[in-house]
Design an enzyme around this catalytic site. Structure first.
Site: not given
Length: 175
Positions: A12, A72, A144
């Site tokens: 992330d 991502e 996160d």
């Protein structure tokens, strides 16, 4: 896990906080391996923060030896400057596994949410709850980390489809 299990690391991305999470998947079961957060020094110049991020991502990969990585994709913020910095952080994160020879996949935030919770507009709390349900042994201290685990899970769910498409594309190209 069986001998056919694959270890996947999810990221992330963030310049201040980058979550990472590792799962093993045998195609049916998921097993939590590890997760954490990378926090580059916030007072350094951008180039040194990116370098620290790259080095930390490389170190995590070398420590846990995943076979594949997933990251991502960037969403566009209202602040173009923040979006550009996030893009630069993503670049450092994408480069590290690629330099180590890992296949790297990218997934949109909505696909990640939909893959883990069933809806593309899930809240952070919903993602964390589903990660706890899907990976009961997972211990994570932040959104996160939970998001990074969600990215790894998304890749575990979608990798076989990607492989089938690549095989078909190779056959079509060869004819």
């Amino acid at each position: 896990m069986t001998a056919r299990a694959i270890r996947i690391i999810g990221f992330d991305p963030g310049l201040r906080r980058t979550g990472w999470g590792i799962v093993e998947s045998d195609g049916v079961r998921l097993v939590y391996v590890a997760s954490g957060v990378i926090t580059p020094p916030k007072d350094d110049d951008l180039a040194y923060r990116l370098s620290a991020l790259f080095d930390a991502v490389t170190s995590v990969i070398q420590s846990f030896s995943p076979s594949e990585a997933a990251v991502e994709e960037t969403f566009v913020n209202e602040n173009p400057r923040s979006t550009l910095k996030l893009g630069q952080a993503r670049g450092a994160i994408l480069l590290a596994p690629a330099r180590l020879g890992l296949r790297v996949a990218e997934y949109t935030p909505n696909l990640i949410k939909k893959s883990v919770t069933g809806t593309g507009h899930a809240e952070k709390q919903q993602i964390q709850a589903m990660i706890s349900f899907l990976l009961p042994k997972a211990t994570f201290d932040s959104a996160d980390e939970a998001d990074a685990l969600a990215i790894a899970i998304t890749h575990a769910h979608h990798r076989s489809s990607r492989q089938r498409l690549a095989t078909v594309a190779a056959k079509v190209a060869g004819t």
